[in-house]
Design an enzyme around this catalytic site. Structure first.
Site, PDB file in Angstrom:
ATOM      1  N   LYS A 156       0.799  -1.206  -0.012  1.00 30.91           N
ATOM      2  CA  LYS A 156      -0.195   0.042   0.006  1.00 30.91           C
ATOM      3  C   LYS A 156       0.872   1.168   0.118  1.00 30.91           C
ATOM      4  O   LYS A 156       0.712   2.105  -0.873  1.00 30.91           O
ATOM      5  CB  LYS A 156      -1.062  -0.026   1.163  1.00 30.91           C
ATOM      6  CG  LYS A 156      -2.053   1.289   1.377  1.00 30.91           C
ATOM      7  CD  LYS A 156      -3.152   0.894   2.335  1.00 30.91           C
ATOM      8  CE  LYS A 156      -2.562   0.576   3.765  1.00 30.91           C
ATOM      9  NZ  LYS A 156      -4.094   0.645   4.335  1.00 30.91           N
ATOM     10  N   GLU A 167      10.160  -5.649   3.724  1.00 30.21           N
ATOM     11  CA  GLU A 167      10.026  -7.208   3.060  1.00 30.21           C
ATOM     12  C   GLU A 167       9.904  -7.306   1.713  1.00 30.21           C
ATOM     13  O   GLU A 167      10.511  -8.047   1.008  1.00 30.21           O
ATOM     14  CB  GLU A 167       9.256  -7.898   4.080  1.00 30.21           C
ATOM     15  CG  GLU A 167       9.664  -8.361   5.176  1.00 30.21           C
ATOM     16  CD  GLU A 167       9.239  -7.419   6.313  1.00 30.21           C
ATOM     17  OE1 GLU A 167       8.950  -6.121   6.246  1.00 30.21           O
ATOM     18  OE2 GLU A 167       9.091  -7.938   7.661  1.00 30.21           O
ATOM     19  N   GLY A 175      -4.635  -3.702   5.466  1.00 31.54           N
ATOM     20  CA  GLY A 175      -3.975  -4.833   4.775  1.00 31.54           C
ATOM     21  C   GLY A 175      -4.934  -5.991   5.136  1.00 31.54           C
ATOM     22  O   GLY A 175      -5.118  -6.790   4.165  1.00 31.54           O
ATOM     23  N   ARG A 176      -5.120  -6.193   6.539  1.00 31.23           N
ATOM     24  CA  ARG A 176      -5.811  -7.589   6.799  1.00 31.23           C
ATOM     25  C   ARG A 176      -7.373  -7.458   6.357  1.00 31.23           C
ATOM     26  O   ARG A 176      -8.044  -8.531   6.280  1.00 31.23           O
ATOM     27  CB  ARG A 176      -5.709  -7.964   8.174  1.00 31.23           C
ATOM     28  CG  ARG A 176      -6.411  -6.755   9.019  1.00 31.23           C
ATOM     29  CD  ARG A 176      -5.927  -6.781  10.640  1.00 31.23           C
ATOM     30  NE  ARG A 176      -6.474  -5.763  11.405  1.00 31.23           N
ATOM     31  CZ  ARG A 176      -5.637  -4.561  11.430  1.00 31.23           C
ATOM     32  NH1 ARG A 176      -4.520  -4.639  11.067  1.00 31.23           N
ATOM     33  NH2 ARG A 176      -5.979  -3.764  12.389  1.00 31.23           N
ATOM     34  N   GLU A 231      -4.540  -9.054  14.810  1.00 39.80           N
ATOM     35  CA  GLU A 231      -3.981  -7.677  14.848  1.00 39.80           C
ATOM     36  C   GLU A 231      -5.236  -6.599  14.908  1.00 39.80           C
ATOM     37  O   GLU A 231      -4.928  -5.436  15.265  1.00 39.80           O
ATOM     38  CB  GLU A 231      -3.509  -7.880  13.463  1.00 39.80           C
ATOM     39  CG  GLU A 231      -2.533  -6.588  13.087  1.00 39.80           C
ATOM     40  CD  GLU A 231      -1.875  -6.470  11.680  1.00 39.80           C
ATOM     41  OE1 GLU A 231      -2.622  -7.120  10.697  1.00 39.80           O
ATOM     42  OE2 GLU A 231      -0.625  -6.146  11.676  1.00 39.80           O
ATOM     43  N   HIS A 244      -5.945 -35.590  15.046  1.00 42.30           N
ATOM     44  CA  HIS A 244      -4.840 -36.576  15.229  1.00 42.30           C
ATOM     45  C   HIS A 244      -3.741 -35.573  15.688  1.00 42.30           C
ATOM     46  O   HIS A 244      -2.370 -36.117  15.786  1.00 42.30           O
ATOM     47  CB  HIS A 244      -4.383 -37.253  13.899  1.00 42.30           C
ATOM     48  CG  HIS A 244      -5.385 -38.358  13.284  1.00 42.30           C
ATOM     49  ND1 HIS A 244      -5.328 -39.607  13.738  1.00 42.30           N
ATOM     50  CD2 HIS A 244      -6.680 -38.045  12.803  1.00 42.30           C
ATOM     51  CE1 HIS A 244      -6.331 -40.368  13.212  1.00 42.30           C
ATOM     52  NE2 HIS A 244      -7.144 -39.413  12.753  1.00 42.30           N
ATOM     53  N   LYS A 264       9.833  -2.534  14.278  1.00 45.20           N
ATOM     54  CA  LYS A 264      10.584  -2.165  12.988  1.00 45.20           C
ATOM     55  C   LYS A 264      11.716  -0.991  13.425  1.00 45.20           C
ATOM     56  O   LYS A 264      12.850  -0.964  12.822  1.00 45.20           O
ATOM     57  CB  LYS A 264       9.473  -1.143  12.281  1.00 45.20           C
ATOM     58  CG  LYS A 264       8.606  -2.056  11.607  1.00 45.20           C
ATOM     59  CD  LYS A 264       7.666  -1.392  10.672  1.00 45.20           C
ATOM     60  CE  LYS A 264       6.319  -1.899  10.195  1.00 45.20           C
ATOM     61  NZ  LYS A 264       5.552  -0.985   9.321  1.00 45.20           N
TER      62      LYS A 264
END
Lengths: 527, 527
Positions: free
Chosen positions: B213, B219, B270-271, B357, B388, B503
């Site tokens: 964005k 990253e 973002g999410r 978040e 399991h 950050k």
């Protein structure tokens, strides 16, 4: 003489309970001298790994009490009893011998006249010979063509551990010349799982490994059937494309349906089976038997560390007891596993089974109800991805969640890029260091929305590089950690009665034998 | 007039706090009449989905109090304010418009003179035209060959949601003739992530989507650089292989480095961006624009349900309030998401970000510290695999963990196998039904090790089939659930200040500007 006592009957429990808990991790780690603490609170592991607990909320006083706990709970002695073959799995009346799949830590263990170390070693050798023949093109498909893919069919421990191990070494093997065959995994009874794996697969050149200790796991037999149909539809003979990993007493053991069968036994729990034939077959086929042997050697070396009597030199025990302190005395109900390594993408899922299935118990090893908390919830995703996801809650949420970081000094694939003055590997490592300190020390701000309370405890396992040895050591570390916690809690970490009821009720649904709520839900799901 | 008040100042809070909590789910669900309860405690969703809360620990009295809470907390009114464009994200002073990416629920929203609905719709159209040209071979690589693969480079919300959505529809698209291009994802700053994705990739026929964005996500820019190197090393021009999804104000927006750019804006977190260009580009390229549009239609239909004033007809609000009841009044700190669908393998990881978040906060929307619990830990894996693995702890552990099941009546790939008298699909569904009842009702036994306490609450969303519409509805349901919970807790669910400190400290490490603990950890990690 070993005695098995409930945790809350121990003197050390009382001492830990009554101990002053005002230690401030934030204050301690914010000091100029905190570097010394980080250097000191470090425990050497094998295969280039180090367990560092500088950012755990413990001080000398807590560590002293944990030493007393280790001694009073006879943790080393219980481990000795376990690897010497005592029936530690009391519920199922079984020995617990997964450490023996990778080396002998004590006396010979003879069961039913069989030397178990020799038995497990023989499986490794049998798998080695078989894998070598596959790689050499001596064992081929019906057309005499080499197999290029191996596909494991299994669920739970026959899936999560082996899959996590395969993914952990796949890229390392590719760049180091050890990659022999592609591996795929089918686990879920959802038919879309098998269908999608088979959709893109070169079935004609695939060898399938059917993994089921009992030979009766419904999901696995169902998926076998699915795969057999796929083979037959292509005019292929399933018996020429399948091997089995099972116990000698299972219906699969001597069946003509398989090219070969490799064995485990009742002394290897599913979630502890990665170093048995369950992991060994797929790893040997995918990467070559020598890689599997290096993986086993790493696990063995770490098992040796777990024998150490001095708590501060026993990384698995130290990790275990700090975890118990957080769970039972600081009251934290979950733990996040955060590997800063994409190769370990499924390692948290394996640890989730290992830990939660082993220690998610409410009765002690004698079947008596206990009155203290046992295993926590385990979850996690690789960093730095997690930083852009759930770390918000870890930093600023209303609960404290202890963290287990894992990081490496070198990459596996040795390709990197330098932008803004640093490599990706450096950025990755810088983020781990930064997060540990951010969680411990926090930050004040005039704006409460930008305040970080800190006091979020973490530990880190740092390695040089994620090699087969390091992976084996990492696996064994957590297996042994879980074992020691089970000893402290006086529970049986090696059975799983909690999976039974669901199986029984599912059978009822399939038989149409339902009333009340079960009938209603069956109807809702159209079954 | 809307008023924003802390949860613990509401009358409904006091009522819920003081309410008798002796309701026994176990007793209720063990009755012969429990089928009626299951049938009644059901709320219709869109796209063939149903939210069923028969196995939640609520009765008419609790539901009545939750209705009062919904009304007193003005949940519907707050949602109205949000979709009509009020600045609900108080911390960042932004509107919250992700619902608008899939339809208009209220008034026109005009921001900076732009009609935002038209803006988002325009992106869908631009992506559609672009994807159609790629599929038609009108946009190709330098040799004039068609692109066969699309690779998304992004992290957090630019990765987890789109990846989960892609995986959810991949197999459905394959068997229904909608599969256009293979999709891959690069997210982690660990260079082994990009290296391994590129290792097996047909780079020459791949189109990369750079998603950021701000255009400054470290990253993502690092991985872009990694990919550009790979393209150049193969003699390819990166500008012919890359498109961007970003905001109009970002440095990427008008760069000649990209074939095309598609836009989101600051009003899409973002999410919450899967239904914006962030998800739209990759889904349209992978499956065709019409599939993306069906996905959006499903989300829109479910948003409509969230406008419903009657709590019992508003599935997202109901789910939200039952969750609040469990979190704040029953004291459960985590929730497991358990989709019985292999296609939803990464859906829990997406929900983990979405929920943790958004609601992992300790201050209210005005930046004041609050004194009640907010968002829980979210984790999960697909069933039957989880059975399991960690279900042992869910059934017999010392903590109660509420469960969110998801199941479907039909498979996606329509291939199945019948063994022991039932298909795999039937076995899968039988297991869901069995687990819900096992968790709720438990089982007595003379042997305490075989006792299941029951009283483990769960809900289930059941669908006919996991189609694009059902997936959109499922996504919107959880987005809206999280939003309603944020309203109740009076927090800002749309910022993420908790990611900042890490950050800042990581930059310090990379700049060599460290002392004390930070220096020690940097040294430990060799950076």
């Amino acid at each position: 003489m070993i005695s098995w006592n409930n945790f809350d009957t121990l003197k050390a429990y009382k001492k830990l309970e009554e101990m002053d808990k005002t230690f401030s991790l934030k204050d301690e780690m914010s000091k100029a001298s905190a570097g010394d603490r980080v250097a000191n609170y470090s425990c050497r592991m094998s295969s280039g790994l180090t367990y560092n607990y500088g950012s755990k909320a413990v001080d000398e006083k807590v560590l002293e009490a944990l030493k007393e706990l280790a001694s009073e709970a006879q943790l080393v002695e219980k481990f000795e009893a376990l690897y010497n073959g005592e029936v530690i799995n009391t519920g199922e009346k079984r020995r617990v011998l997964h450490q023996l799949t990778r080396g002998q830590l004590g006396n010979d263990v003879i069961a039913d006249g069989v030397n178990k170390r020799a038995f497990y070693a023989e499986q490794v050798e049998k798998i080695k010979a078989f894998a070598n023949k596959v790689h050499a093109g001596e064992i081929t498909n019906a057309k005499g063509e080499k197999f290029t893919t191996v596909c494991q069919i299994g669920i739970g421990g026959s899936d999560l551990g082996p899959r996590a191990m395969y993914l952990a070494l796949e890229n390392w093997a590719k760049v180091n010349g050890f990659f022999k065959m592609n591996a795929k995994f089918i686990s879920n009874v959802d038919p879309d799982d098998a269908a999608s794996v088979l959709y893109d697969m070169d079935v004609e050149h695939t060898i399938f490994i059917l993994v089921s200790k009992s030979g009766t796991t419904l999901e696995t037999l169902t998926n076998e059937s699915f795969v057999k149909d796929a083979l037959k539809n292509r005019g292929l003979d399933p018996a020429k494309h399948m091997i089995a990993v099972t116990s000698e007493t299972s219906p699969l053991a001597k069946s003509a349906d398989y090219l070969a069968a490799f064995f485990m036994d009742d002394f290897i729990g599913g979630r502890y089976s990665s170093t048995s034939a369950v992991g060994g077959a797929v790893l040997s086929l995918a990467f070559g038997p020598e890689i599997n042997e290096r993986f086993l050697a790493g696990a063995k070396a770490e098992d040796q560390n777990a024998k150490e009597k001095d708590l501060l030199k026993n990384p698995a025990m130290l990790d275990a007891l700090i975890g118990v302190y957080e769970r039972n005395f600081l009251g934290y109900p979950s733990t996040a596993v955060l590997p800063y390594s994409q190769a370990l993408s499924r390692f948290p899922a394996h640890l989730q089974q290992l830990d939660m299935e082993s220690n998610g118990k409410s009765v002690n090893r004698f079947g008596e109800v206990i009155n203290y908390k046992t295993g926590p919830v385990i979850f996690g995703e690789p960093g730095t991805n997690g930083q852009h996801s759930f770390y918000q809650l870890l930093h600023q949420g209303t609960d404290i969640i202890p963290l287990q970081f894992i990081g490496f000094k070198e990459t596996q694939m040795e390709t990197d890029v330098n932008i803004q003055g640093s490599t990706s590997r450096e950025k990755l490592s810088a983020n781990v260091a930064a997060q540990i300190v951010a969680f411990a020390c926090g930050k004040n701000d005039e704006n409460p929305n930008k305040v970080f309370e800190g006091n979020r405890p973490s530990s880190i396992i740092v390695g040089d590089k994620l090699t087969p040895e390091a992976l084996g050591a990492l696996l064994a570390h957590f297996e042994n950690k879980v074992m020691f916690q089970g000893f402290v809690w006086n529970i049986n970490s090696f059975d799983q009665e909690g999976v039974q009821l669901g199986k029984v009720l599912a059978k009822k649904v399939l038989a149409g034998d339902t009333t009340g709520a079960l009938k209603a839900y069956a109807s809702l799901l159209n079954v």
